[in-house]
Design an enzyme around this catalytic site. Structure first.
Site, mmCIF file in Angstrom:
data_model
loop_
_atom_site.group_PDB
_atom_site.id
_atom_site.type_symbol
_atom_site.label_atom_id
_atom_site.label_comp_id
_atom_site.label_asym_id
_atom_site.label_seq_id
_atom_site.Cartn_x
_atom_site.Cartn_y
_atom_site.Cartn_z
ATOM 1 N N HIS A 142 0.818 -1.228 0.000
ATOM 2 C CA HIS A 142 0.000 0.000 0.000
ATOM 3 C C HIS A 142 0.849 1.274 0.000
ATOM 4 O O HIS A 142 0.341 2.364 -0.276
ATOM 5 C CB HIS A 142 -0.910 0.059 1.240
ATOM 6 C CG HIS A 142 -1.951 -1.015 1.282
ATOM 7 N ND1 HIS A 142 -2.818 -1.249 0.245
ATOM 8 C CD2 HIS A 142 -2.276 -1.916 2.258
ATOM 9 C CE1 HIS A 142 -3.630 -2.255 0.562
ATOM 10 N NE2 HIS A 142 -3.314 -2.679 1.768
ATOM 11 N N ASP A 178 -2.233 -10.754 -2.169
ATOM 12 C CA ASP A 178 -2.771 -10.212 -0.909
ATOM 13 C C ASP A 178 -4.246 -9.864 -1.142
ATOM 14 O O ASP A 178 -4.635 -9.447 -2.230
ATOM 15 C CB ASP A 178 -1.982 -8.954 -0.540
ATOM 16 C CG ASP A 178 -2.336 -8.422 0.839
ATOM 17 O OD1 ASP A 178 -1.543 -8.641 1.775
ATOM 18 O OD2 ASP A 178 -3.394 -7.777 0.973
ATOM 19 N N HIS A 180 -5.964 -7.429 -0.244
ATOM 20 C CA HIS A 180 -6.186 -6.010 -0.540
ATOM 21 C C HIS A 180 -5.515 -5.643 -1.865
ATOM 22 O O HIS A 180 -4.586 -6.318 -2.304
ATOM 23 C CB HIS A 180 -5.603 -5.150 0.584
ATOM 24 C CG HIS A 180 -6.156 -5.482 1.938
ATOM 25 N ND1 HIS A 180 -5.491 -6.306 2.836
ATOM 26 C CD2 HIS A 180 -7.306 -5.122 2.532
ATOM 27 C CE1 HIS A 180 -6.226 -6.434 3.939
ATOM 28 N NE2 HIS A 180 -7.335 -5.722 3.777
ATOM 29 N N ASP A 266 -3.671 -13.002 3.564
ATOM 30 C CA ASP A 266 -4.912 -12.541 4.198
ATOM 31 C C ASP A 266 -6.162 -12.819 3.356
ATOM 32 O O ASP A 266 -7.250 -12.365 3.717
ATOM 33 C CB ASP A 266 -4.818 -11.054 4.604
ATOM 34 C CG ASP A 266 -4.254 -10.170 3.508
ATOM 35 O OD1 ASP A 266 -4.026 -10.669 2.389
ATOM 36 O OD2 ASP A 266 -4.026 -8.975 3.785
HETATM 37 ZN ZN LIG Z 1 -3.601 -7.196 2.865
#
Ligand SMILES: [Zn+2]
Length: 382
Positions: A142, A178, A180, A266
């Site tokens: 991120h 991931d 996200h 995740d």
């Molecule tokens: Zn993540």
């Protein structure tokens, strides 16, 4: 897989990073009673412990990485960002960006996480190892050039890709599974035709409105970003269908010299941050497929870098599944598997298949591929 071909990069200080008191992903404040924040890294130390206890670590050469230099970090980040991370960390803690809480040790941990990723990439490029795994924290995908975000301080994988280019790699593929969206990686390479960024993530989870299918790159980089936003509840079969019908053809069309994997765990069915259903079997199968793909396309050169993963009890087994696959071993015995493996959502569903079909026919890389080879077999829709 030969022991001398595999390397494992980790550093004790990465486990000393701690986002401080909070609950879930929110720091202590109005309405938030102290419990613990995710990404408190004794969990990650437990993951390394399981890989060691299982004997799988014996297949790897363990490497203690050096911290990333300023020169490394500046491949992606602006100087003001590095100064802010160092200053907030030196002050004892606080938010170094947007939801990027740090403690006294975080700046050093973040330099080691980036340093491990750079060193692993350079070692693989130079032929010292063929495959590498970096068990690092804080995560990175991120983090943007000018700000830390959502637990991520420095963008480990983006820095590694730039370091690979610095060492002569012409084309680098990054797969990010991931749960996200890796907004930071996407932003760094959005106009770069020589870095293919593929992200498989939960649609709209975080950041909101980031990682849409129509985000395919810009300018010279048009077609070198490929987002696969999957609906909540996606499980094993859909993830593997994405790998075989989207990731592999895209990789073959792109032709990388090196594969990097942002290997968060995740997207598991026990993770408190995502709403996906992957198991240790899924991560084992995806990592195996990516190693085979690297054998086919890059002379075997592939580096996995840990990202998110927030289930205290399941993360170790997921890391073990990934590590076993990289070592060419079968999937580990998973005592948690029975709670997830039988769920109906593990089969490919029509609404998940539609995302794949859309990309097969619309994404610049895949549509070109499809025009050459013709459409593949229809999905096992249910
Ligand atoms: Zn993540």
């Amino acid at each position: 897989m030969n022991t001398s071909d595999l390397a494992w990069y980790s550093h004790e200080m990465c486990f000393w990073h701690d986002p401080g008191p909070g609950s879930g992903y929110v720091p202590v404040g109005p309405g938030v009673e102290p419990l613990r924040q995710f990404a408190v890294d004794p969990d990650l130390r437990r993951a390394e412990g399981l890989v060691r206890a299982s004997g799988v670590m014996d297949r790897y050469t363990c490497v203690t990485p050096a911290p990333a230099s300023d020169e490394d970090l500046l491949l992606v980040h602006v100087p003001e960002h590095i100064e802010r991370v160092e200053a907030v960390s030196a002050s004892g803690g606080g938010d170094a960006g947007v939801y990027a809480q740090v403690n006294y040790h975080s700046a050093q941990a973040a330099r080691l996480a980036a340093g491990a990723s750079v060193q692993a990439t350079e070692d693989v490029l130079h032929g010292r190892f063929r495959r590498a795994y970096c068990l690092v924290r804080p995560p990175g995908h991120h983090a943007e050039p000018d700000r830390a975000m959502a637990l991520c301080l420095y963008n480990n994988v983006a820095i590694a890709a730039r370091a690979a280019q610095r060492r002569g790699a012409r084309r680098v593929m990054i797969l990010d599974w991931d749960v996200h969206h890796g907004n930071g990686i996407q932003r760094v390479f959005y106009e770069d035709p020589d870095v293919l960024y593929v992200s498989i993530h939960q649609d709209g989870l975080f950041p909101a409105a980031s990682g849409l299918v129509m985000e395919t790159g810009a300018g010279a980089g048009t077609g070198s970003t490929l987002n696969v936003p999957l609906p909540p509840g996606t499980g094993h079969d859909a993830y593997l269908a994405v790998v075989s019908r989207v990731v592999e053809p895209a990789a073959r069309a792109f032709g990388p010299d090196l594969v990097l994997v942002a290997a968060g765990v995740d997207a598991s069915g026990h993770d408190p941050m995502g709403r996906m259903m992957c198991t240790s079997r899924t991560f084992h199968a995806m990592a195996s497929a990516m190693c085979r793909l690297a054998d086919e396309l890059t002379g075997g050169r592939i580096v996995f870098v840990h990202e998110g993963g927030y289930s205290a009890w399941y993360q170790p087994m997921l890391v073990l599944g990934t590590a076993s696959a990289i070592a060419g071993l079968s999937a580990p015995q998973d005592p948690f598997l029975h709670s997830l493996d039988h769920l109906p959502g593990q089969r490919l569903q029509r609404h998940q298949s539609r995302v794949i079909e859309h990309l097969e026919t619309h994404h610049p890389l895949l549509a070109r591929h499809l025009a050459v080879t013709g459409p593949g077999r229809g999905a096992a829709d249910e």
